[in-house]
Design an enzyme around this catalytic site. Structure first.
Site, PDB file in Angstrom:
ATOM      1  N   GLY A  33     -87.904  24.713  15.438  1.00 48.92           N
ATOM      2  CA  GLY A  33     -87.270  23.623  16.165  1.00 48.92           C
ATOM      3  C   GLY A  33     -87.755  22.243  15.775  1.00 48.92           C
ATOM      4  N   CYS A 242     -56.616  36.825  22.558  1.00 48.42           N
ATOM      5  CA  CYS A 242     -56.133  36.389  21.252  1.00 48.42           C
ATOM      6  C   CYS A 242     -54.742  36.986  21.007  1.00 48.42           C
ATOM      7  CB  CYS A 242     -57.096  36.829  20.161  1.00 48.42           C
ATOM      8  SG  CYS A 242     -56.470  36.589  18.495  1.00 48.42           S
ATOM      9  N   CYS A 245     -55.137  39.544  17.713  1.00 48.09           N
ATOM     10  CA  CYS A 245     -55.920  40.780  17.748  1.00 48.09           C
ATOM     11  C   CYS A 245     -56.196  41.257  19.170  1.00 48.09           C
ATOM     12  CB  CYS A 245     -57.239  40.606  16.988  1.00 48.09           C
ATOM     13  SG  CYS A 245     -58.461  39.615  17.865  1.00 48.09           S
ATOM     14  N   CYS A 267     -58.152  33.750  17.801  1.00 53.39           N
ATOM     15  CA  CYS A 267     -59.589  33.704  17.522  1.00 53.39           C
ATOM     16  C   CYS A 267     -59.878  32.557  16.571  1.00 53.39           C
ATOM     17  CB  CYS A 267     -60.052  34.990  16.842  1.00 53.39           C
ATOM     18  SG  CYS A 267     -60.025  36.425  17.889  1.00 53.39           S
ATOM     19  N   CYS A 273     -61.080  38.192  13.524  1.00 56.30           N
ATOM     20  CA  CYS A 273     -59.723  38.505  13.969  1.00 56.30           C
ATOM     21  C   CYS A 273     -59.055  39.456  12.971  1.00 56.30           C
ATOM     22  CB  CYS A 273     -58.932  37.200  14.075  1.00 56.30           C
ATOM     23  SG  CYS A 273     -57.430  37.330  15.037  1.00 56.30           S
TER      24      CYS A 273
END
Lengths: 278, 265
Positions: A33, A242, A245, A267, A273
């Site tokens: 970080g 979606c 899909c 998606c 997808c």
């Protein structure tokens, strides 16, 4: 595999530069970080298009690597295609659109829906690495704040959100605490992807070219999103599935289909997808 | 003026010894020594450039003095050398145990966030993570400094000068500090607003038992708020004593000049 361009070093950058960037990456991995300054180079694409990510990728990529590049979750957008072709031509490496096949995935806006595996490396293109910048314009002061873990004032932003909108309205680039120590900006990924940062088996590297900073989240590192006790962190959800899909668990993009109010939800991760409809 | 607290068995809160602030070869203030007791309000008066603000900045650990020592009594009762503490501990003091009220409220406020967030910031900085409680405290403090509660979500950039100054005071007092530094708290306000602000400060200081160091060039402000006065000139303290004593019976020629320069209406 495409043939390599003559006259260029492997993966475009010279070896000295790659060594310098690798040193910065090693330091970044050692202090999860923490933003490590590095000597960012001019790259053959404009700032804001992924100069940081492309330098990180260039210094870690090897001949055996398989590269995937996504922009807004999609493999077939201009920037993704350009960067993929850049490495195909300057390093001669294999490229893919499949998350499971990739060893290095360069991204700006998304983490793939397909869970990452140990051994994979995520490379994020970061526009502004400093999470405290909106609060404090002085670099000397933000560095001191990081050194002393003075992050309390970050919550002022969430306080404002709740006061004006009734909830935390920050939806992307949602600040996180890495390894219980450093405050980090996860690049402009939706907060939907924040839980995927936590305890990920993949190594995650973040490169900011214009701001000349590299930082990292090593595999299996704790990443916690900031929140209030009475307004806990939550991710986006959709009422739709979606349309291609039928997924109800992935991040959806709203697509306008005509000028009479027609719309569909699909998606954002095109590879995910496609793998569900194939 | 409220009565001074009993000083006999109370140890001082702040002990300053031979404090000198220098900017390169230029001197901000030279060889200042004094003690401040809990609940006491000390006024520092003098003309522009006399070193008042330099002294205040060094006392509140925002600039490092060239010489001298500052000892501060921490909440656990130990007397600590301020510049012997770590930077982290000093900044912690500045956020919790101390307050700093700037002359220009723009220096002390965040103008781009709401009044509520301005008051809540110090609470969040010391670890408050419950939105409802932070907002409750902010509402409470807005009430105490006489700002309408329905202004809580407005930005201070839309407030009047007096309201901004009162908001700045609320923002500082929300963490219940023990020592407040004020640099010309009434500067730039018109007289009626000044009077209300002085009333407010006087009430809060008395109610909360605060110690305060107030820098001002306005002797009326000093007379109203301060128990004791230090008169500065050219970076040095030329006279100090009880407020009424210094103002009614000034000894040093400069203090006499200062007192006699007040316009009588």
């Amino acid at each position: 595999m495409t043939e390599m361009l003559a006259g260029y070093n492997f993966a475009y950058l010279d070896e000295q530069t790659k060594r310098m960037i690798r040193r910065a990456i090693l330091k970044a991995v050692a202090i999860p970080g923490y933003q490590v300054p590095f000597g960012s180079r001019e790259m053959p694409l404009p700032y804001g298009w992924g100069t940081g990510g492309i330098q990180v990728t260039a210094s870690i990529i090897g001949r055996a690597d398989v590269l995937k590049v996504i922009d807004q979750g999609a493999d077939d957008t201009t920037n993704a295609i350009s960067i993929r072709r850049f490495f195909a031509r300057t390093a001669g490496v294999a490229t893919t659109e499949r998350t499971v096949e990739a060893t290095i995935i360069q991204t700006r806006h998304r983490i793939p829906e397909t869970p990452l595996k140990a051994g994979q490396i995520m490379v994020y293109q970061v526009p502004i690495p400093e999470p405290l910048r909106w609060l404090e314009p002085r670099e000397t002061e933000t560095r001191t704040m990081h050194a002393l873990s003075e992050y309390g004032a970050m919550h002022v932003r969430f306080y404002e959100d709740i006061a004006h909108h009734g909830r935390i309205a920050t939806t992307y680039d949602y600040p996180v605490i890495v390894n219980d120590r450093y405050l980090m900006r996860p690049s402009p990924i939706p907060k939907f992807d924040n839980p995927k940062l936590d305890m990920s088996p993949a190594l995650q590297l973040f490169g900011a070219g214009r701001e000349k900073r590299i930082y990292a989240v090593p595999p299996f590192t704790k990443v916690k999103s900031l929140d209030f006790h009475d307004h806990p962190f939550s991710v986006e959800s959709w009422d739709e599935a979606c349309s291609l899909c039928g997924s109800t668990t992935s991040f959806l993009d709203e697509v306008l289909t005509d000028d009479r109010g027609g719309r569909m939800f699909v998606c954002s991760d095109t590879d995910y997808c496609r793998s569900r409809t194939a | 003026m409220s009565a001074l607290p009993m000083l006999d068995d109370v140890p001082p809160l702040l002990v300053v010894d031979g404090l000198t602030v220098a900017y390169g070869t230029r001197v901000g203030c030279r060889d200042v020594s004094f003690e401040l007791w809990p609940g006491e309000v000390l006024g520092i008066v003098g003309e522009s450039g006399s070193g008042k603000t330099s002294l205040l900045n060094a006392l509140s650990a925002r600039i490092e003095p060239a010489a001298g020592r500052i000892h501060y009594r921490l909440r656990d009762g130990t007397l600590a050398d301020l510049f012997g503490l770590s930077e982290a501990a000093r900044r912690q003091l500045l956020r919790t145990d101390w307050g700093v009220v700037h002359q220009n409220p723009r220096d002390g406020l965040r103008l781009t966030v709401s009044a509520g967030a301005n008051v809540g910031e110090r609470l969040m900085a010391i670890g408050a993570r419950h939105y409802g409680e932070i907002r409750g405290a902010a509402l409470d403090w807005l009430g105490k400094v006489e700002i309408d509660r329905d202004r809580i979500d407005d930005r201070p950039s839309g407030f009047s000068g007096g309201m901004q100054q009162r908001l700045q005071i609320a923002r500082n007092l929300v963490t219940k500090p023990r020592l407040v530094f004020m640099d010309e708290p009434t500067g730039g306000l018109d007289v009626s607003v000044q009077a209300r602000l002085l009333d407010l400060i006087r009430g809060l200081v008395a109610d909360l038992g605060l110690s305060a160091i107030i820098v001002t060039h306005d002797l009326a402000v000093a007379r109203l708020l301060a128990h004791r006065l230090m008169v500065m000139r050219g970076g040095e303290v030329v006279e100090s004593g009880l407020t009424d004593q210094v103002l009614d019976d000034p000894q040093h020629p400069y203090t006499q000049l200062l007192v006699s320069s007040i316009l009588q209406v």
